[in-house]
Design an enzyme around this catalytic site. Structure first.
Site, short mmCIF file in Angstrom:
data_model
loop_
_atom_site.label_atom_id
_atom_site.label_comp_id
_atom_site.label_asym_id
_atom_site.label_seq_id
_atom_site.Cartn_x
_atom_site.Cartn_y
_atom_site.Cartn_z
N HIS A 91 75.99 -6.03 -80.05
CA HIS A 91 75.53 -5.10 -80.91
C HIS A 91 76.54 -4.89 -81.84
O HIS A 91 77.85 -4.33 -81.67
CB HIS A 91 74.80 -3.99 -80.36
CG HIS A 91 74.23 -2.91 -81.37
ND1 HIS A 91 73.05 -3.00 -81.92
CD2 HIS A 91 74.80 -1.63 -81.91
CE1 HIS A 91 72.77 -2.24 -82.84
NE2 HIS A 91 73.77 -1.39 -82.75
N ASP A 121 62.99 6.70 -80.79
CA ASP A 121 64.04 6.58 -81.59
C ASP A 121 63.57 6.30 -83.13
O ASP A 121 64.30 6.84 -84.04
CB ASP A 121 64.85 5.39 -81.24
CG ASP A 121 66.00 5.28 -82.38
OD1 ASP A 121 67.01 6.23 -82.42
OD2 ASP A 121 66.11 4.06 -82.76
N ARG A 155 66.14 11.94 -88.96
CA ARG A 155 67.79 12.02 -88.98
C ARG A 155 67.96 11.52 -90.27
O ARG A 155 68.89 12.31 -90.99
CB ARG A 155 68.39 11.33 -87.93
CG ARG A 155 68.38 12.15 -86.42
CD ARG A 155 68.94 11.07 -85.53
NE ARG A 155 70.44 10.60 -85.69
CZ ARG A 155 70.86 9.46 -85.30
NH1 ARG A 155 70.14 8.71 -84.60
NH2 ARG A 155 72.17 9.11 -85.78
N SER A 208 70.82 6.69 -79.59
CA SER A 208 69.88 5.78 -80.26
C SER A 208 70.25 4.28 -80.14
O SER A 208 69.27 3.58 -79.77
CB SER A 208 70.16 6.38 -81.78
OG SER A 208 69.51 5.19 -82.86
N LYS A 230 68.05 1.53 -77.41
CA LYS A 230 67.42 0.31 -77.76
C LYS A 230 68.11 -0.94 -76.79
O LYS A 230 67.45 -1.86 -76.54
CB LYS A 230 67.63 0.15 -79.29
CG LYS A 230 66.55 0.93 -79.93
CD LYS A 230 66.88 0.90 -81.35
CE LYS A 230 67.95 1.62 -81.72
NZ LYS A 230 68.51 1.95 -83.24
N1 URA Z 1 72.23 2.57 -85.51
C1 URA Z 1 71.40 3.02 -84.99
O1 URA Z 1 70.47 2.21 -84.17
N2 URA Z 1 71.11 4.48 -84.53
C2 URA Z 1 72.17 5.28 -84.98
O2 URA Z 1 72.05 6.23 -84.88
C3 URA Z 1 73.05 4.62 -85.90
C4 URA Z 1 73.22 3.36 -85.92
#
Ligand code: URA
Length: 423
Positions: free
Chosen positions: A82, A161, A168, A183, A187
């Site tokens: 990621h 999220d 957000r 967050s 995932k």
């Molecule tokens: N990427 C995400 O998935 N969440 C965040 O809060 C910031 C970047």
């Protein structure tokens, strides 16, 4: 339990419990807590932070809000990668095929998201016919056959999220390490991989502007992954300048293919080889020295290129029909000298204005538009020489592009590619 008391506790720096976090998140998702109340909660987290325990509990609550994937039918260790997001970030198209060609199993799920360019999935969709949604059985078969699949993440992956991130985004509460870490990691933990490599970008073109913040975010995410039982490492990498030469969608896919064909930009290539080596080391439980050698062999012998082409055809894509740009405006240098700085964020914004990314959810992406740099940091440029090409059908203010590039008399110190690794 009520939201007011929980926000008061947070505002007074009293640690909130896992039950209280469950209460806030679950009631927000179901609509019993309003946007206004949730914004007050998010602001109190932004201002007062969270302990690791609170951040971990928040991650687990979010994780449990939707489907948690598992791929038991796939043999071997599944490794995910990621990136926290960069400008011209096409690393996945190089790193993942290289690692897969060395035997690592990969189910890569990506989002579309709002951003300067499209997300990984949008970029792949510039290849004619490329399917980013697959049936479960096709997915399993593909990974068992060729080690790798790249798909879009399902709507039911961490729905909490989705709702919280959207809030957000419009309430200025994105830049909080506990909120970002939970967050991202919710995932990642929901995506069914066994091990995780995090590319945490640091610099002018990244979320995290300095090493201190990036280190804290990386450490938090690594600790969350490891506590959950998934071996996780984070590599802090330089994001002061665009990655490689291109920023866009189709032109990034083409640059990735060139990179796998040993014709890529040097710093970007080095970054990709290093990230792939970490994936191989983790996925095959072997030393970094051995992994580096395997990845270099895969690179020099075009095994990664073959793997990427294989992946494209397995997912229905026609590599001979990528949505390439048909018009470009050439921007020339108005002086001699070395490229000493690039305004990465400004270039990214200009690219977004061309239509390469979304401003609002649901916006159409233009796959063809983008920017190709002809000169990058520490290159010498002569007056009148090509600085960059802007792919667009529209007219542009050329000066805005020229002004993104600083030219000086001397080279700058060679930028680091990788700052450090957190395990
Ligand atoms: N990427 C995400 O998935 N969440 C965040 O809060 C910031 C970047």
């Amino acid at each position: 339990m009520n939201i007011k008391d929980i926000i008061n506790k947070k505002n007074n720096n009293v640690i909130i419990t896992g039950e209280e976090i469950d209460f806030v998140v679950n009631n927000y998702v179901s609509g019993r807590i309003s946007d206004e109340e949730m914004t007050r909660f998010l602001k109190s987290v932004l201002n007062n932070g969270m302990t690791f325990e609170e951040t971990y509990n928040l991650t687990i609550t979010m994780l449990n809000s939707g489907n948690i994937m598992s791929f038991d039918e796939i043999e071997g260790i599944l490794v995910d990668k990621h990136s926290t997001g960069g400008v011209g970030d096409k690393t996945s198209f190089v790193v993942l095929p290289l690692a897969a060609s060395c035997g690592v199993k990969i189910v890569k799920m990506s989002g579309r998201g709002l951003g300067f360019t499209g997300g990984t999935v949008d970029k792949l969709e510039s290849i004619e016919g490329f399917k980013t949604e697959l049936d479960y059985t096709d997915l399993i078969k593909q990974v068992n056959d060729i080690n790798i699949v790249m798909i879009s993440q399902s709507n039911n992956l961490v729905p909490a999220d989705k709702k919280i991130y959207a809030l957000r985004d419009v309430t200025n509460t994105t830049e909080s390490i506990p909120l970002i870490a939970s967050s991202i990691m919710s995932k990642k933990l929901a995506s069914g991989s066994d091990k995780i490599v995090l590319d945490v970008k640091v610099g002018k073109g990244a979320f995290m502007k300095n090493l201190g913040e990036a280190r804290e975010l990386a450490k938090t995410m690594v600790d969350i992954g490891n506590k959950f039982g998934k071996e996780t490492i984070a590599i802090l990498t330089n994001m002061d300048y665009p990655l490689g030469y291109t920023i866009g969608n189709s032109i990034e896919v083409i640059e990735a293919l060139d990179t796998l064909d040993n014709k890529g930009e040097e710093r970007f290539t080095k970054l990709c080889l290093a990230l792939a080596s970490y994936m191989v080391s983790l996925g095959k439980n072997e030393s970094m020295d051995k992994a580096v050698k395997e990845v270099e062999d895969a690179y020099y012998n075009r095994k990664g290129l073959k793997k990427f082409k294989n992946l494209i055809s397995y997912q229905g894509g026609n590599i001979n029909n990528i949505d390439v740009p048909n018009n470009s405006i050439k921007i020339y240098s108005n002086m001699d000298g070395y490229i000493t700085d690039i305004d990465t964020m400004k270039l990214a914004l200009l690219c977004n204005n061309l239509g390469a990314g979304r401003k609002n959810k649901g916006d159409q992406i233009n796959h063809k538009v983008g920017i190709r740099l002809n000169k990058i940091i520490n290159d010498f440029v002569n007056q009148g020489e090509l600085l960059m090409q802007v792919y667009t059908e529209d007219s542009i203010d050329e000066l805005e592009y020229v002004n993104c590039i600083t030219i000086g008399e001397r080279k700058i110190e060679e930028p680091k590619i990788i700052y450090e690794v957190i395990e």
